[in-house]
Design an enzyme around this catalytic site. Structure first.
Site, PDB file in Angstrom:
ATOM      1  N   CYS A  44     -42.327 -22.990  49.033  1.00 28.54           N
ATOM      2  CA  CYS A  44     -42.892 -22.044  48.051  1.00 28.54           C
ATOM      3  C   CYS A  44     -42.209 -22.197  46.701  1.00 28.54           C
ATOM      4  CB  CYS A  44     -42.745 -20.608  48.536  1.00 28.54           C
ATOM      5  SG  CYS A  44     -43.559 -20.301  50.108  1.00 28.54           S
ATOM      6  N   ARG A 119     -51.018 -20.404  52.746  1.00 26.69           N
ATOM      7  CA  ARG A 119     -51.112 -20.880  51.360  1.00 26.69           C
ATOM      8  C   ARG A 119     -52.595 -20.907  50.996  1.00 26.69           C
ATOM      9  NH1 ARG A 119     -45.989 -22.464  50.383  1.00 26.69           N
ATOM     10  NH2 ARG A 119     -44.846 -23.091  52.241  1.00 26.69           N
TER      11      ARG A 119
END
Ligand code: BEZ
Length: 214
Positions: A44, A119
């Site tokens: 991330c 995601r």
């Protein structure tokens, strides 16, 4: 379950830039909403860094960017501060603090058996319609250049009434040309053949025609 073609649901969100009403906050603009599994995680962090250094490119296409995860706003703020102090990049786009997971739940961003968001990427047009949804798993980071390509392709398609081929504008077969909608009637087949004869379009066949983007 939300699907492309639907209006983005009306929701109020708490972000690192304060409270916002979506999609109203971005009315008249494209926006890209992306979720990440959690703050202070390696993949991330690479995605946030990569997004920030491309933010100008999204803005050049008239699009705003907003992040989301099931974390508190303090966590987002602290993580953004860490990125600035350690990676020398200031995260300028807002991040939704969906600490109860209600926004992620409404948008179908939480994979089976997980308590974190996948995601996910939602591309929403200026009318508030969801035009694209992309999902990646937690273990694989996204390519924002592909999301930029997708956004640009949607805009070109809307403006010109064309479709875009694999990897456009670097397609192996038709290069940076764009695809003319396939003929869906005998009249259109005739029209495509005439367009080809006049040199307005090129065709492998009447159902596979393309032209230069002007
Ligand atoms: C990461 O961002 O590194 C990550 C987050 C959740 C699961 C796996 C990887």
């Amino acid at each position: 379950m939300v699907i492309i073609g639907q209006k983005f649901p009306e929701i109020e969100v708490n972000t690192t830039h304060g409270k916002m009403k979506l999609p109203e906050h971005f009315k008249g603009k494209w926006f890209v909403l992306f979720s990440h599994p959690a703050d202070f995680t390696p993949v991330c962090t690479t995605e946030f860094y990569a997004m920030q250094i491309r933010l100008k490119k999204f803005k050049e296409l008239g699009a705003e960017v907003i992040g989301l995860s099931i974390d508190q706003v303090f966590s987002h703020l602290k993580w953004a501060e860490w990125i600035k102090d350690n990676l020398n990049v200031e995260i300028e786009f807002p991040i939704i603090a969906d600490d109860r997971g209600s926004v992620a739940e409404a948008l179908g961003m939480i994979p089976e058996g997980s308590t974190n968001t996948a995601r996910a990427v939602f591309i929403v047009d200026p009318k508030g319609v969801i035009r694209a949804i992309v999902y990646y798993p937690a273990e694989v980071g996204r390519d924002w250049d592909e999301v930029l390509r997708l956004l640009r392709a949607l805009q070109v398609s809307d403006k010109n009434g064309v479709a875009l081929p694999h990897k456009w504008p670097e397609n192996e077969l038709i290069k940076d040309n764009v695809i003319v909608p396939p003929a869906g009637s005998v009249d259109l087949i005739k029209k495509r053949k005439e367009q080809k004869e006049r040199g307005e379009i090129k065709c492998y066949d009447w159902w596979l025609c393309y032209k230069e983007l002007k």
